[in-house]
Motif scaffolding. Sequence first.
Motif, PDB file in Angstrom:
ATOM      1  N   UNK A  57       0.826  -1.204   0.000  1.00 42.91           N
ATOM      2  CA  UNK A  57       0.000   0.000   0.000  1.00 42.91           C
ATOM      3  C   UNK A  57       0.862   1.257   0.000  1.00 42.91           C
ATOM      4  N   UNK A  58       1.881   1.244   0.846  1.00 42.38           N
ATOM      5  CA  UNK A  58       2.775   2.396   0.946  1.00 42.38           C
ATOM      6  C   UNK A  58       3.453   2.664  -0.395  1.00 42.38           C
ATOM      7  N   UNK A  59       3.832   1.598  -1.078  1.00 40.80           N
ATOM      8  CA  UNK A  59       4.520   1.781  -2.348  1.00 40.80           C
ATOM      9  C   UNK A  59       3.602   2.396  -3.389  1.00 40.80           C
ATOM     10  N   UNK A  60       2.331   1.984  -3.441  1.00 44.71           N
ATOM     11  CA  UNK A  60       1.417   2.565  -4.420  1.00 44.71           C
ATOM     12  C   UNK A  60       1.217   4.034  -4.119  1.00 44.71           C
ATOM     13  N   UNK A  61       1.072   4.368  -2.832  1.00 42.60           N
ATOM     14  CA  UNK A  61       0.824   5.751  -2.469  1.00 42.60           C
ATOM     15  C   UNK A  61       1.981   6.649  -2.872  1.00 42.60           C
ATOM     16  N   UNK A  62       3.173   6.173  -2.679  1.00 45.57           N
ATOM     17  CA  UNK A  62       4.356   6.973  -2.987  1.00 45.57           C
ATOM     18  C   UNK A  62       4.539   7.118  -4.498  1.00 45.57           C
ATOM     19  N   UNK A  63       3.885   6.237  -5.246  1.00 46.34           N
ATOM     20  CA  UNK A  63       4.012   6.332  -6.702  1.00 46.34           C
ATOM     21  C   UNK A  63       5.209   5.579  -7.222  1.00 46.34           C
ATOM     22  N   UNK A  77       1.839   9.121 -12.365  1.00 45.01           N
ATOM     23  CA  UNK A  77       2.550   9.154 -11.092  1.00 45.01           C
ATOM     24  C   UNK A  77       2.136  10.393 -10.326  1.00 45.01           C
ATOM     25  N   UNK A  78       1.863  10.186  -9.052  1.00 40.76           N
ATOM     26  CA  UNK A  78       1.388  11.305  -8.238  1.00 40.76           C
ATOM     27  C   UNK A  78       2.561  11.902  -7.484  1.00 40.76           C
ATOM     28  N   UNK A  79       2.671  13.208  -7.487  1.00 35.94           N
ATOM     29  CA  UNK A  79       3.757  13.843  -6.745  1.00 35.94           C
ATOM     30  C   UNK A  79       3.275  14.199  -5.337  1.00 35.94           C
ATOM     31  N   UNK A  80       4.120  14.893  -4.575  1.00 39.21           N
ATOM     32  CA  UNK A  80       3.828  15.117  -3.152  1.00 39.21           C
ATOM     33  C   UNK A  80       2.596  15.972  -2.937  1.00 39.21           C
TER      34      UNK A  80
END
Lengths: 205, 111
Positions: A57-63, A77-80
């Motif tokens: 989950x963490x990896x998907x969130x970080x992109x 890809x989502x940025x900050x």
Amino acid sequence: MADDRMKVSSQQASLVFADLLDSLIVDVASESHRAARLGFDYKLNVEEEEEVRLAHQARTFVGDSGSIGNENGNKHTIDVFGQTHPTIANETFECLNCGRPIVAGRFAPHLEKCMGKGRKARLKASRNMTSTQQRRARSSPISSYGGVVSAARTPNRTPTRTPEEPQRGLTEAADGTSEESHDDDEKVHRARVQGGHFQVSAVTK
Amino acid sequence: MRASVNRPPTPDADEDKEAEPTLQEIINIKLIESGEKERLKELLRERLIECGWRDELKAQCRAFTRKKGRSKITVDEIVRNITPKGRAMVPDNVKAELLQRIRAFLMSDAL
């Protein structure tokens, strides 16, 4: 004899390796123990399967698309800040040199051609130079010098230039910034002697 | 002050107890003095991190800690528990690389 020595040294090597490995194991144990006792090991209270799920989950969130296998492709890809950006810029604006509407992503190659830095543009410029040189030589010897100067400065102009403009072209060249080499001074002097009326003083330094 | 008269004999006799340094000790000393031990340790650490050995071992530590209870766990217990696992988990290529380097050192530094 050599065999014995080999055996001994292999044995010793294994011992050394075991020593190194034990020391690293103690490092890991000590670190984990400290984290558990001081209470900053966040994964301690979580069971194994949940741990794997949380990590994913963490990896998907970080992109981190690399580990998921590029499901969506890089465009999403989502940025900050939670925004997505397309890979190639989409905005269109006017070129500063020629005034044409250019897509931002294609601006650099366009400028290369536009401002004469690329190979083809330089060939085009030299073609301008030689062609105007030939044309000017036919009309008057002085104009050939002017043709060289003006063509070098404005390579993006159309190559056709009527012979009626030699004087204007020369004054234009004379007023502009000087990239000419010192050879030109000689040509200018010759031209002056021949009686061409144009402002050469601005050109000579 | 009278006690000082009856003091124990000077430790000349103790010299006999001190055995010759073993081959292993000599090797160890040479490794440390030359700095090779530090280098080898760093290399091993790096390889083990790369292959995920460290993370897995840490997970083992956590599992054991959970079982025993967070507040009562000691370093010794953890070490005793995970050492056999840790030794078994080392990938063959990592072990081979390190052994090769160690052997090279032992050969070069004529013992």
